[in-house]
Scaffold this active site. Structure first.
Site, PDB file in Angstrom:
ATOM      1  N   LYS A   1       6.737   8.934   1.729  1.00  0.00           N
ATOM      2  CA  LYS A   1       6.442   9.018   0.953  1.00  0.00           C
ATOM      3  C   LYS A   1       4.759  10.160   1.794  1.00  0.00           C
ATOM      4  O   LYS A   1       5.138  10.499   2.716  1.00  0.00           O
ATOM      5  CB  LYS A   1       5.454   7.879   0.290  1.00  0.00           C
ATOM      6  CG  LYS A   1       4.033   8.152  -1.124  1.00  0.00           C
ATOM      7  CD  LYS A   1       3.653   6.998  -0.519  1.00  0.00           C
ATOM      8  CE  LYS A   1       2.299   6.856  -2.888  1.00  0.00           C
ATOM      9  NZ  LYS A   1       1.949   5.598  -2.913  1.00  0.00           N
TER      10      LYS A   1
ATOM     11  N   SER B   1       1.522   4.623  -8.219  1.00  0.00           N
ATOM     12  CA  SER B   1       1.691   6.070  -6.879  1.00  0.00           C
ATOM     13  C   SER B   1       2.800   7.116  -6.337  1.00  0.00           C
ATOM     14  O   SER B   1       3.071   8.358  -5.766  1.00  0.00           O
ATOM     15  CB  SER B   1       0.687   6.480  -5.705  1.00  0.00           C
ATOM     16  OG  SER B   1       0.788   5.626  -5.081  1.00  0.00           O
TER      17      SER B   1
ATOM     18  N   SER C   1       2.026  -0.075  -6.333  1.00  0.00           N
ATOM     19  CA  SER C   1       2.066   1.173  -6.448  1.00  0.00           C
ATOM     20  C   SER C   1       4.023   1.464  -5.545  1.00  0.00           C
ATOM     21  O   SER C   1       4.092   2.346  -5.645  1.00  0.00           O
ATOM     22  CB  SER C   1       1.462   2.580  -5.333  1.00  0.00           C
ATOM     23  OG  SER C   1       0.571   2.808  -6.113  1.00  0.00           O
TER      24      SER C   1
END
Lengths: 474, 94
Positions: free
Chosen positions: A83, A158, A182
């Site tokens: 990420k 996210s 997330s």
């Protein structure tokens, strides 16, 4: 011979479909080479990224990096996506914000270092809600990621880029971060396995901070056994993160296939929300029945209304964000504060307000008191059950555009992940069915540092179900 | 809520549109948050952190393997001068 060769070559071009264990096995047997595996994933990324926008950076030099890898290492030559809020020296780390558009990581996060030391190849950085503020990836300054199962829908967030990348086989596995949902929510919406460890089990050092009291990096994988393998690598104490747990991480893969007969599972009836689709509820009940088939006992239990967590989480998250994003001054690195997009501004301001003189007791302190009630509620529940199950998300993926002008979109979509995150507990989301072609996630929560029990239950579940093997048509 | 004042505290610049929009959105968000006031917490201690760790320290020693070269440290800065970061002027001559 011709047929054999074409089969062999198609096998080699489909290498991106492998999971960690399969890839490792083929690498050790020398059926494939690390550069072949990396090339296969890179080609897949280049083919699909224009459509899905899962990656903000593609590391084309990964093939070269995989050429001289020590095959004895546990993740030797395995392409892993990070990420884009996780620092890996020499690679960009934008947190999907224009503020950090040109930022190149100056050092390694502990997670990236541990992965690279284990032989993993960082294949790219994945898209996310800017600063991890959201549950859609729509707040990314580089455009939303789309759900591989249906590109009219969102992947969640996210860590939406990591979830979509794993779902679409653009990497062998990925790392995400979770503050409250997330990892688990995008895993649910994309139909992959997303594991959020206990707060403090995995170091936060070198990860762009969002809400420091709940941020937890974790594996996003094609199945539960891969999650155990990856967690093993990234877990452990870190002197650079004062909140990292000093306790030793157990061997997560050992006995992962243990029978779960006798396990006491609580089905959180308060997580079957009013207004939730009957189809979601029946898929969760089917999963409960699967656990009974596996020899576990399942009883319905009561937890505190998860709606209270929305208020607690909103206050804690905004407050911690306002403090953490104060460091972006455009002086030492990054662009100035005028480059923050709307969502970040909104969150910084609400947090500034909640922490400002005269309001602290009303908001921040009150939220931390309710947090105590949430922690105690789970402690009470875990006196009677070993694990708690329920839906990960109130529903399946929502259409592109759903988060626009909805400042509380994330909080509402993460309502079922917020209580356990606020309490620092570990949890996994595994796919448990599909509705109109979109995956539904089952979450399994345990008491702190009981990751092994979650992994064993989730592994047992995946041993008798095939939902995790259902791939999108791309 | 005085949106302009909060923006100033947070060192953010808002457009007129944002000011208007945020003001009504904050009102809505605060209404949602207010649900926690239903709970009586008069006798409840706050939980500021869940790690249960206290005063974690490490030796106050330089870790040579973690020192970054100056050029790496300055690499992302917009302005540098003789190995220092250039910052906006705070004091102005009259």
């Amino acid at each position: 011979m011709v047929i054999l060769w074409s089969r062999l070559s198609s096998m080699k071009t489909d290498l991106y479909r492998l999971d960690i264990a399969q890839a490792r096995n083929k690498l050790l047997k020398k059926e494939i080479s690390a550069p072949e595996l990396v090339r296969s994933c890179l080609e897949r990324i280049h083919q699909l990224n224009p459509k899905l926008n899962a990656f903000t950076y593609i590391n084309d030099s990964a093939i070269k990096q995989s050429e001289h890898i020590d095959s004895s290492l546990p993740l030797a030559g395995i392409p892993i996506a990070l990420k884009d809020n996780i620092l890996s020296a020499g690679l960009p780390a934008t947190a999907s914000s224009l503020v950090l558009e040109n930022y190149i990581s100056q050092y390694d996060s502990t997670v990236a270092k541990k992965l690279k030391d284990a032989g993993a190849i960082i294949i790219g950085k994945t898209n996310m809600d800017a600063w991890a503020h959201g549950s859609s990836t729509e707040t990314s300054d580089f455009g939303p990621t789309l759900n591989p199962h249906n590109t009219d829908y969102l992947p969640g967030g996210s860590s939406g880029g990591s979830a979509a990348a794993v779902c679409a086989d653009m990497c062998i596995a990925a790392i995400g971060t979770e503050t409250a949902g997330s990892i688990r929510q995008p895993a649910s919406w994309c139909g992959i396995t997303g594991f959020k460890p206990t707060y403090g089990r995995v170091s936060r050092y070198g990860i762009i901070a969002m809400a420091s009291s709940t941020d937890s990096p974790g594996p996003m994988t094609k199945n539960v056994s891969d999650a155990a393998l990856l967690l093993q690598i990234i877990a452990g104490n870190d002197s650079q993160d004062a909140t990292s747990s000093p306790s030793d991480a157990p061997d997560y893969s050992k006995d992962i296939n243990s029978k779960i007969s006798g396990l006491r599972i609580g089905l959180a009836k308060d997580y079957l929300l009013p207004g939730m689709s009957g189809q979601v509820i029946s898929l969760i009940r089917n999963a409960a029945a699967d656990f009974e088939k596996l020899g576990a006992s399942v009883e319905e239990i009561s937890l505190m209304d998860p709606q209270y967590s929305i208020g607690v989480y909103t206050i804690l998250q905004r407050s911690e964000v306002s403090s953490n994003l104060a460091r972006y001054d455009g002086i030492r690195f990054g662009k100035g504060r005028d480059s923050f997009a709307e969502e970040a501004k909104r969150r910084i301001m609400l947090g500034t307000y909640a922490l400002s003189a005269g309001y602290y007791d009303q908001f921040y302190r009150k939220a931390q008191q309710v947090r105590t009630l949430i922690v105690k509620d789970f402690e009470k529940a875990f006196k009677n059950v070993d694990l708690i199950i329920g839906p990960t998300s109130p529903g399946t993926a929502l259409p592109v555009g759903a988060s626009k002008n909805q400042p509380m979109f994330g909080e509402m979509e993460d309502v079922l992940a917020e209580p356990s995150s606020i309490a620092g507990l570990p949890g996994v989301s595994v796919p448990c069915g599909f509705i109109k072609g979109l995956p539904v996630g089952l979450q399994i929560i345990s008491s702190a540092f009981n990751e092994k029990k979650i992994l064993q239950a989730a592994y047992a579940y995946q041993s008798i179900t095939n939902w995790h093997k259902t791939k999108p048509q791309l | 809520m005085d949106v302009k004042h909060i923006a100033k505290l947070a060192n953010l610049t808002l457009s007129a549109d944002e000011e208007k929009k945020f003001s009504s959105q904050f009102t809505d968000t605060l209404k949602t948050i207010a649900k926690i006031n239903e709970l009586d917490t008069s006798k409840v201690e706050p939980t500021y952190q869940v790690s249960n760790l206290h005063n974690v320290t490490r030796p106050d020693k330089i870790q040579p393997d973690r020192i970054l070269p100056l050029e790496t440290v300055m690499a992302s800065a917009i302005g540098t001068h003789n190995g220092y970061f250039v910052v906006p002027a705070i004091f102005h001559e009259n």
